[in-house]
Design an enzyme around this catalytic site. Structure first.
Site, short mmCIF file in Angstrom:
data_model
loop_
_atom_site.label_atom_id
_atom_site.label_comp_id
_atom_site.label_asym_id
_atom_site.label_seq_id
_atom_site.Cartn_x
_atom_site.Cartn_y
_atom_site.Cartn_z
N CYS A 80 -6.81 13.94 5.41
CA CYS A 80 -6.59 14.08 3.97
C CYS A 80 -7.68 14.88 3.26
CB CYS A 80 -6.45 12.70 3.33
SG CYS A 80 -7.91 11.64 3.49
N CYS B 266 -10.98 4.70 8.04
CA CYS B 266 -10.33 4.40 6.77
C CYS B 266 -9.59 3.06 6.85
CB CYS B 266 -9.38 5.53 6.38
SG CYS B 266 -8.65 5.34 4.74
N ALA C 275 0.86 -1.18 0.00
CA ALA C 275 0.00 0.00 0.00
C ALA C 275 0.90 1.22 0.00
CB ALA C 275 -0.92 -0.01 1.22
#
Length: 369
Positions: free
Chosen positions: A208, A110, A9
């Protein structure tokens, strides 16, 4: 060495980029995956929101950086578009939680719903045996328990297990945290050894999807974009004894423990003690009123065991920067858990996570009710 196909990732930061470089150097077949979660152009330039902000994770610049590292390492690289899922499972709950008087943790949402759910599905689809990330944590298999355990990172200052309490046994069994035994300074050294262009890139600091870090302005702009009106959550400012001492403009403007911006002047400092969403009340009081001996956690995920059978001694962590405190946890109604602290803790905040530790092992965690 047993060569494996490992999906990494890649967030575009130094940590995940170093993980990819390390695994390539070990001879594994590495595939880079980056999740595209939020269109950074959305809401940019809205009232009070900057046009561009650097320093956020998962930005367009981060995708570019991740792609550049993948090219440098000569590995396959894919961008996985998860914008709709991210909005449904992270952004919208973030807005709704604040409007109900709670303080959410989008990074944990998330991790639970995307990074260790959707990315593992994608990894399996491309034939990868495992998913590796740049998180600072450790995973070990405990044979006597026949369980995968999540342990705190060797570097306490970088430990991220507080945000990873939702991982399941199946997810842990297919995940690698290669940085769990390292310090950040060592990670940067390795990045330099591999001549990664972003070895000196600063860590991301902001949520974010909230440019500028002002969540109140983000909520206003998001609801306007959705064609929704900001609900009227204004109401009374009350003391712990129930006396009405003023009015507030909306419960989403407050969090437990807040001192500034309350709107009431007094000889001694005042803090937000509690937010009563159903009554639209913000309870204020002195510093001593902020401490509490107990909390209830709901939707608890157990990692070190199947279920909590009875009282257990743990250290409980109630926010990211909180030093875990000695407590006893025990089963409560509706599958919830009651934690009782040896020493009352300050600013226990509904919507945050309570994560329970036995030494450096994560016993489990849930959401503060």
């Amino acid at each position: 060495m047993n060569t494996q196909t490992i999906a990494v990732a890649m967030s575009g930061g130094v940590d995940s980029s170093t993980v990819a470089a390390m695994l390539c150097a070990q001879g594994h077949n590495v595939v880079g995956l980056t999740m595209q979660l939020w269109d950074q152009r959305r809401l940019a330039g809205s009232d009070g929101i900057p046009d561009q902000v650097r320093g956020r994770c998962c930005s367009i610049e981060d995708v570019h950086d991740a792609r550049h590292v993948a090219e440098q390492l000569d590995i396959p690289y894919y961008v996985v578009n998860q914008q709709q899922r991210f909005e449904k499972d992270v952004v919208r709950p973030f807005v709704d939680e604040y409007l109900s008087g709670r303080t959410p943790i989008p990074c944990s949402l998330c991790n639970n719903h995307l990074k260790f759910d959707q990315l593992l599905i994608t990894a399996r689809q491309i034939g990868a045996d495992l998913l590796a990330t740049g998180h600072y944590a450790r995973i070990v298999y405990n044979e006597p328990r026949d369980r995968w355990l999540l342990r705190r990172a060797a570097d306490p200052a970088k430990d991220q297990t507080y945000f990873l309490f939702g991982l399941t046994q199946e997810q842990l069994s297919r995940t690698l945290f290669p940085l769990g035994e390292m310090t950040k300074s060592r990670v940067r050294e390795i990045a330099r050894e591999h001549e990664l262009a972003l070895a000196e890139k600063p860590d991301s600091q902001e949520i974010c999807f909230i440019p500028g870090g002002d969540y109140k302005k983000f909520i206003d702009a998001y609801l306007e974009e959705q064609g929704e009106r900001l609900p009227d959550t204004s109401g009374d400012l009350v003391t712990t004894s129930g006396e009405v001492v003023g009015q507030h403009a909306g419960i989403h403007n407050y969090t437990v423990g807040q001192r500034k911006g309350i709107g009431i002047a007094k000889g001694t400092p005042l803090y937000v003690i509690e937010i009563r969403g159903n009554q639209k009340q913000v309870v204020i009081g002195g510093k001593d009123d902020l401490t509490t001996e107990t909390l209830r956690a709901k939707r608890v995920n157990w990692i070190a065991m199947d279920v909590l059978q009875g009282p257990m001694r743990v250290k409980a962590k109630i926010r990211h920067r909180h030093e875990p405190a000695d407590a006893t946890i025990e089963p409560a109604e509706n599958g919830e858990v009651m934690a009782t602290f040896d020493i009352p803790q300050r600013a226990v905040t509904p919507g945050q996570a309570a994560v329970f530790y036995d030494g450096d092992v994560v016993v489990g965690g849930g959401w503060i009710a």
